[in-house]
Design a protein around this motif. Structure first.
Motif, PDB file in Angstrom:
ATOM      1  N   TYR A  82      -7.107  25.774  -4.357  1.00 48.18           N
ATOM      2  CA  TYR A  82      -8.842  25.685  -4.283  1.00 48.18           C
ATOM      3  C   TYR A  82      -9.249  26.909  -4.458  1.00 48.18           C
ATOM      4  N   GLN A  83      -8.875  28.164  -3.952  1.00 44.22           N
ATOM      5  CA  GLN A  83      -9.547  29.713  -4.320  1.00 44.22           C
ATOM      6  C   GLN A  83     -10.112  29.416  -5.713  1.00 44.22           C
ATOM      7  N   LEU A  84      -8.933  29.255  -6.256  1.00 45.59           N
ATOM      8  CA  LEU A  84      -9.275  29.404  -7.716  1.00 45.59           C
ATOM      9  C   LEU A  84     -10.598  28.368  -8.060  1.00 45.59           C
ATOM     10  N   LEU A  85     -10.211  27.797  -8.008  1.00 42.61           N
ATOM     11  CA  LEU A  85     -11.286  26.806  -8.085  1.00 42.61           C
ATOM     12  C   LEU A  85     -13.289  26.903  -8.131  1.00 42.61           C
ATOM     13  N   LEU A  86     -13.389  27.109  -6.805  1.00 40.94           N
ATOM     14  CA  LEU A  86     -14.031  27.723  -6.282  1.00 40.94           C
ATOM     15  C   LEU A  86     -15.185  28.466  -7.329  1.00 40.94           C
ATOM     16  N   GLY A  87     -14.115  29.892  -7.493  1.00 38.85           N
ATOM     17  CA  GLY A  87     -14.614  30.564  -8.738  1.00 38.85           C
ATOM     18  C   GLY A  87     -14.865  30.149  -9.860  1.00 38.85           C
ATOM     19  N   ASN A  88     -14.440  29.242 -10.306  1.00 43.32           N
ATOM     20  CA  ASN A  88     -13.653  29.028 -11.545  1.00 43.32           C
ATOM     21  C   ASN A  88     -14.166  27.654 -11.995  1.00 43.32           C
ATOM     22  N   ASN A  89     -15.867  27.281 -12.441  1.00 44.48           N
ATOM     23  CA  ASN A  89     -16.085  25.648 -12.336  1.00 44.48           C
ATOM     24  C   ASN A  89     -17.375  26.025 -13.261  1.00 44.48           C
ATOM     25  N   HIS A 131     -13.722  26.619 -20.999  1.00 43.19           N
ATOM     26  CA  HIS A 131     -15.264  27.522 -21.981  1.00 43.19           C
ATOM     27  C   HIS A 131     -14.412  29.231 -21.524  1.00 43.19           C
ATOM     28  N   PRO A 132     -14.173  30.010 -22.032  1.00 48.00           N
ATOM     29  CA  PRO A 132     -13.471  31.083 -22.503  1.00 48.00           C
ATOM     30  C   PRO A 132     -14.566  32.637 -21.984  1.00 48.00           C
ATOM     31  N   GLY A 133     -15.526  32.391 -23.124  1.00 47.03           N
ATOM     32  CA  GLY A 133     -16.653  32.664 -22.948  1.00 47.03           C
ATOM     33  C   GLY A 133     -17.873  33.078 -21.697  1.00 47.03           C
ATOM     34  N   GLU A 134     -17.909  31.599 -20.607  1.00 49.79           N
ATOM     35  CA  GLU A 134     -18.101  31.441 -19.488  1.00 49.79           C
ATOM     36  C   GLU A 134     -17.580  32.007 -18.392  1.00 49.79           C
ATOM     37  N   ALA A 135     -16.080  32.024 -18.739  1.00 49.00           N
ATOM     38  CA  ALA A 135     -15.474  32.612 -17.664  1.00 49.00           C
ATOM     39  C   ALA A 135     -15.448  34.035 -18.123  1.00 49.00           C
ATOM     40  N   GLY A 141     -19.438  38.807 -13.405  1.00 44.25           N
ATOM     41  CA  GLY A 141     -20.287  38.749 -12.243  1.00 44.25           C
ATOM     42  C   GLY A 141     -19.732  39.107 -10.480  1.00 44.25           C
ATOM     43  N   LYS A 142     -18.602  38.779 -10.271  1.00 45.51           N
ATOM     44  CA  LYS A 142     -17.960  38.386 -10.051  1.00 45.51           C
ATOM     45  C   LYS A 142     -17.046  39.747  -8.961  1.00 45.51           C
ATOM     46  N   ALA A 143     -16.788  40.559 -10.106  1.00 48.25           N
ATOM     47  CA  ALA A 143     -16.454  41.637 -10.085  1.00 48.25           C
ATOM     48  C   ALA A 143     -17.384  42.495  -9.060  1.00 48.25           C
ATOM     49  N   ALA A 144     -18.864  42.399  -9.910  1.00 51.32           N
ATOM     50  CA  ALA A 144     -19.975  43.266  -9.457  1.00 51.32           C
ATOM     51  C   ALA A 144     -20.347  43.272  -7.874  1.00 51.32           C
TER      52      ALA A 144
END
Length: 247
Positions: A82-89, A131-135, A141-144
């Motif tokens: 669930y946490q993985l999907l929240l950050g990758n969709n 979507h490798p480029g978007e990911a 962005g999430k790291a920043a």
């Protein structure tokens, strides 16, 4: 000695508790074990032999509990998918956190807790691979965003400009000094402990950015950043005193 053995056992138990509470702390324990192996080579094997079983005690017990209650092998928790999907969709942004629409990824079937977690994980992995480029851009962005002083709250009514101001003036100078300390590592090499603390702070950002980043996820590590900055300021003050004394 007994004191070192007791500290190793206590540290292991503490990390085991952290792992059950927030599983991403597992990597921090591995980093500490590596640091111990480098810093205390003579007794590293004995320390690891004590700390590792102590750290595994609670997670293993909780995994056994999950096997009994959920009738499946579930290491620690069932929400990593669930946490993985929240950050990758397709709707996720670097700062969206838990406030993101994933309704299109919910299964129409009646899944249990373990099956739902596996479904969410598969959905996130499918989106990343398609979507490798978007990911990658989202990950950066999430790291920043991990180092942001504020986040948009899901409960917007709890937002406060004064709270944001306090967060900015208390955190941004700390972050700036931490960055300066790392930037000066060639002129003023980091001590062994400073290197460990810095790796834990930065490494946590790298790990959490795989999922999603929020200010409250970073807060436990801010204390380590404070230690690095405090040592840096003490070093600057000592140098200034010596310069005045020499003059």
């Amino acid at each position: 000695g007994r004191r070192q053995a007791a500290l190793a056992a206590a540290g292991g138990l503490a990390f085991g508790y952290l792992a059950v509470t927030v599983p991403t702390f597992i990597w921090s324990f591995v980093a500490v074990l590596v640091w111990l192996g480098i810093r205390h080579r003579a007794i590293a094997a004995k320390l690891v032999a004590i700390a590792l079983p102590a750290a595994l005690a609670l997670p293993v017990a909780w995994t056994v509990r999950n096997a009994i209650e959920l009738d499946a092998l579930v290491p620690i928790a069932t929400n990593n998918g669930y946490q993985l999907l929240l950050g990758n969709n397709e709707n996720a942004t670097p700062g969206s956190g838990v406030d993101v629409d994933i309704s299109s990824h919910r299964s129409a079937r009646n899944l249990d807790e373990v099956e739902s977690n596996r479904h969410y994980q598969d959905e996130a992995i499918d989106w990343i691979t398609e979507h490798p480029g978007e990911a990658v851009a989202l990950y950066v962005g999430k790291a920043a965003n991990y180092f942001a002083f504020r986040n948009d709250l899901a409960t917007g009514s709890e937002s406060s400009s004064f709270r944001d101001f306090v967060a900015a003036v208390s955190y941004l100078p700390l972050l700036a000094l931490f960055v300066v300390r790392l930037a000066l590592f060639r002129r003023r090499p980091l001590t062994s402990l400073e290197r460990l603390l810095s790796v834990l702070v930065i490494g946590n950002a790298i790990v959490l950015a795989v999922y999603t980043t929020r200010v409250r996820y970073r807060l436990p590590l801010d204390a380590l950043m404070i230690l690095v900055v405090a040592g840096f300021l003490a070093m600057l003050l000592t140098k200034a005193r010596r310069t005045r004394s020499a003059a």
